[in-house]
Design a protein around this motif. Structure first.
Motif, PDB file in Angstrom:
ATOM      1  N   VAL A  16      -7.946   3.204   6.082  1.00 57.65           N
ATOM      2  CA  VAL A  16      -7.397   4.508   6.406  1.00 57.65           C
ATOM      3  C   VAL A  16      -8.307   5.642   5.924  1.00 57.65           C
ATOM      4  CG1 VAL A  16      -5.934   4.847   4.360  1.00 57.65           C
ATOM      5  CG2 VAL A  16      -5.230   5.800   6.557  1.00 57.65           C
TER       6      VAL A  16
ATOM      7  N   GLY B 269       0.822  -1.202   0.000  1.00 58.63           N
ATOM      8  CA  GLY B 269       0.000   0.000   0.000  1.00 58.63           C
ATOM      9  C   GLY B 269       0.851   1.244   0.000  1.00 58.63           C
TER      10      GLY B 269
ATOM     11  N   SER C 205      -7.301  -1.186   2.883  1.00 58.41           N
ATOM     12  CA  SER C 205      -7.082  -0.372   4.071  1.00 58.41           C
ATOM     13  C   SER C 205      -8.349   0.382   4.461  1.00 58.41           C
ATOM     14  CB  SER C 205      -5.953   0.629   3.799  1.00 58.41           C
ATOM     15  OG  SER C 205      -5.848   1.533   4.860  1.00 58.41           O
TER      16      SER C 205
ATOM     17  N   ASN D  26      -1.494   0.524  -5.073  1.00 57.80           N
ATOM     18  CA  ASN D  26      -2.680   0.029  -4.378  1.00 57.80           C
ATOM     19  C   ASN D  26      -3.641  -0.754  -5.272  1.00 57.80           C
ATOM     20  OD1 ASN D  26      -1.570   1.467  -2.267  1.00 57.80           O
ATOM     21  ND2 ASN D  26      -3.042   3.119  -2.360  1.00 57.80           N
TER      22      ASN D  26
END
Length: 92
Positions: A88, A30, A86, A52
Protein backbone atom coordinates in the motif's frame (compact mmCIF):
# COMPACT_ATOMS: atom_id res chain seq x y z
CA UNK A 1 -5.93 -8.47 18.96
CA UNK A 2 -2.58 -9.53 17.48
CA UNK A 3 -0.97 -6.50 19.09
CA UNK A 4 -1.64 -8.01 22.52
CA UNK A 5 0.94 -10.78 22.82
CA UNK A 6 -0.74 -12.41 25.82
CA UNK A 7 -4.16 -12.46 24.15
CA UNK A 8 -2.73 -13.82 20.91
CA UNK A 9 -0.81 -16.49 22.82
CA UNK A 10 -3.98 -17.54 24.65
CA UNK A 11 -5.90 -17.73 21.37
CA UNK A 12 -3.16 -19.86 19.78
CA UNK A 13 -3.08 -22.18 22.79
CA UNK A 14 -6.86 -22.57 22.66
CA UNK A 15 -6.76 -23.32 18.93
CA UNK A 16 -3.98 -25.87 19.42
CA UNK A 17 -5.87 -27.60 22.24
CA UNK A 18 -8.92 -27.97 19.99
CA UNK A 19 -7.29 -28.51 16.59
CA UNK A 20 -3.76 -29.74 17.24
CA UNK A 21 -0.40 -28.11 16.63
CA UNK A 22 0.06 -25.22 14.23
CA UNK A 23 1.70 -26.43 11.02
CA UNK A 24 1.08 -23.27 9.00
CA UNK A 25 0.89 -19.73 10.37
CA UNK A 26 0.13 -16.79 8.11
CA UNK A 27 0.67 -13.48 9.88
CA UNK A 28 -1.46 -11.19 7.74
CA UNK A 29 -3.09 -8.69 10.08
CA UNK A 30 -2.70 -5.07 9.11
CA UNK A 31 -3.78 -1.64 10.23
CA UNK A 32 -3.66 1.57 8.24
CA UNK A 33 -4.85 5.09 8.80
CA UNK A 34 -5.87 6.71 5.50
CA UNK A 35 -4.84 10.23 6.49
CA UNK A 36 -2.16 12.71 5.51
CA UNK A 37 1.03 12.69 7.56
CA UNK A 38 0.20 15.90 9.40
CA UNK A 39 -3.22 14.52 10.40
CA UNK A 40 -1.85 11.40 12.07
CA UNK A 41 -1.30 11.39 15.81
CA UNK A 42 1.46 9.49 17.59
CA UNK A 43 -1.25 7.14 18.89
CA UNK A 44 -2.17 6.33 15.27
CA UNK A 45 1.43 5.35 14.49
CA UNK A 46 1.67 3.34 17.69
CA UNK A 47 -1.48 1.38 16.77
CA UNK A 48 -0.19 0.67 13.26
CA UNK A 49 3.19 -0.49 14.61
CA UNK A 50 1.51 -2.61 17.28
CA UNK A 51 -0.56 -4.50 14.71
CA UNK A 52 1.72 -4.45 11.66
CA UNK A 53 5.07 -5.09 13.33
CA UNK A 54 4.57 -6.43 16.81
CA UNK A 55 1.65 -8.61 15.72
CA UNK A 56 4.01 -10.57 13.45
CA UNK A 57 6.59 -10.83 16.24
CA UNK A 58 3.99 -12.03 18.75
CA UNK A 59 2.73 -14.68 16.32
CA UNK A 60 6.27 -15.83 15.52
CA UNK A 61 7.28 -16.06 19.18
CA UNK A 62 4.24 -18.20 19.96
CA UNK A 63 4.38 -20.67 17.08
CA UNK A 64 7.97 -20.92 15.81
CA UNK A 65 9.56 -22.61 18.85
CA UNK A 66 6.98 -25.42 18.79
CA UNK A 67 7.25 -25.69 15.00
CA UNK A 68 11.03 -26.05 15.24
CA UNK A 69 10.72 -28.58 18.04
CA UNK A 70 8.33 -30.78 16.05
CA UNK A 71 10.44 -30.50 12.91
CA UNK A 72 13.63 -31.43 14.79
CA UNK A 73 11.91 -34.46 16.33
CA UNK A 74 10.42 -35.59 13.02
CA UNK A 75 12.10 -34.39 9.78
CA UNK A 76 8.96 -35.27 7.81
CA UNK A 77 7.16 -32.42 9.61
CA UNK A 78 7.66 -29.24 7.60
CA UNK A 79 5.81 -26.34 9.24
CA UNK A 80 5.62 -22.97 7.52
CA UNK A 81 5.45 -19.38 8.78
CA UNK A 82 4.47 -16.65 6.34
CA UNK A 83 4.57 -12.93 7.15
CA UNK A 84 2.49 -10.92 4.70
CA UNK A 85 3.58 -7.36 3.93
CA UNK A 86 1.54 -4.74 2.13
CA UNK A 87 2.42 -2.76 -0.95
CA UNK A 88 0.00 0.00 0.00
CA UNK A 89 2.93 2.36 0.58
CA UNK A 90 3.77 2.11 -3.12
CA UNK A 91 0.27 3.06 -4.25
CA UNK A 92 0.21 6.67 -5.51
Amino acid sequence: DVGDGAALGAAIEQAESQLGPVDVCIAAAGAAMPKYFEELRIADYERMMTVNYYGVLHAARHVLPKMAERSAADPSVTPHFVAVASMVAAVP
